[in-house]
Design a protein around this motif. Structure first.
Motif, short mmCIF file in Angstrom:
data_model
loop_
_atom_site.label_atom_id
_atom_site.label_comp_id
_atom_site.label_asym_id
_atom_site.label_seq_id
_atom_site.Cartn_x
_atom_site.Cartn_y
_atom_site.Cartn_z
N HIS A 89 0.86 -1.45 -0.01
CA HIS A 89 -0.11 -0.10 0.02
C HIS A 89 0.86 1.23 0.06
O HIS A 89 1.61 1.41 0.79
N PHE A 90 0.64 2.11 -1.13
CA PHE A 90 1.38 3.24 -1.33
C PHE A 90 1.64 4.17 0.20
O PHE A 90 2.65 4.60 0.73
N ALA A 91 0.61 4.40 0.52
CA ALA A 91 0.54 5.25 1.94
C ALA A 91 1.27 4.81 3.05
O ALA A 91 2.05 5.46 3.82
N LYS A 92 1.19 3.55 3.29
CA LYS A 92 1.78 2.85 4.29
C LYS A 92 3.46 3.02 4.20
O LYS A 92 4.28 3.26 4.83
N ALA A 93 3.62 2.65 2.88
CA ALA A 93 4.93 2.69 2.38
C ALA A 93 5.86 4.16 2.50
O ALA A 93 6.80 4.20 2.65
N TRP A 94 4.88 5.04 2.00
CA TRP A 94 5.31 6.38 2.12
C TRP A 94 5.43 6.59 3.46
O TRP A 94 6.56 7.38 3.95
N GLY A 95 4.71 6.48 4.28
CA GLY A 95 4.62 6.96 5.86
C GLY A 95 5.78 6.27 6.47
O GLY A 95 6.28 6.84 7.41
N SER A 96 6.04 4.97 6.24
CA SER A 96 7.27 4.36 6.81
C SER A 96 8.53 4.77 6.30
O SER A 96 9.63 4.28 6.73
N GLY A 97 8.64 5.45 5.09
CA GLY A 97 9.80 6.08 4.39
C GLY A 97 10.59 4.94 3.44
O GLY A 97 11.49 5.00 2.93
N ARG A 98 9.68 3.81 3.17
CA ARG A 98 10.15 2.75 2.11
C ARG A 98 9.98 3.52 0.69
O ARG A 98 10.79 3.18 0.02
N VAL A 99 9.09 4.65 0.47
CA VAL A 99 8.76 5.11 -0.67
C VAL A 99 9.04 6.43 -0.36
O VAL A 99 8.47 7.13 0.46
N LYS A 100 9.77 7.24 -1.33
CA LYS A 100 9.86 8.77 -1.24
C LYS A 100 9.45 9.22 -2.68
O LYS A 100 9.65 9.18 -3.64
N LEU A 101 8.34 10.41 -2.13
CA LEU A 101 7.69 11.15 -3.25
C LEU A 101 7.85 12.43 -3.29
O LEU A 101 7.59 13.03 -1.87
N GLU A 102 8.49 13.14 -4.15
CA GLU A 102 8.62 14.63 -4.04
C GLU A 102 8.09 15.33 -5.20
O GLU A 102 8.36 14.72 -6.40
#
Length: 115
Positions: A89-102
């Protein structure tokens, strides 16, 4: 560990999904922006453009992107494949720092509809 070919295939699958979307998702995918997707564990970056509801990859470069794209994504190859396949899940991955979106604030508001 996902290969460069598997990552490229995942980006193509994501692009196909976006081009077939409707409603708010279609509107969010209609941005015209430069994009980069840095695959951290392979030390490569896919660079291209988001336009017409599709992601068009123009080049694959070693290391960080040569220029700063308007929308920048950074993650491992396995995480990219898992995101596109629906296993992460993108939101979980983003929130945990596994995914960075700028991206710019306006773009972030539009892109959230894709999530």
């Amino acid at each position: 560990m996902a290969t460069i070919e598997e990552c490229r295939a995942a980006l193509e699958k994501l692009s196909d999904s976006m081009s077939g979307a409707e409603g708010d998702v279609r509107e969010a995918a209609a941005l015209d922006r430069t994009v980069s997707c840095r695959i951290t564990d392979l030390d490569v970056t896919f660079v291209g453009r988001l336009g017409g509801g599709r992601i068009e990859v123009d080049d694959t470069v070693e290391g960080p992107p040569p220029t700063r794209a308007q929308i920048r994504l950074a993650l491992t190859g396995d995480d990219l494949v898992a995101l596109v396949d629906g296993d992460l899940h993108f939101a979980k991955a983003w929130g945990s720092g596994r995914v960075k979106l700028e991206a710019g604030l306006f773009d972030l508001f539009r892109l959230r509809k894709l999530l």
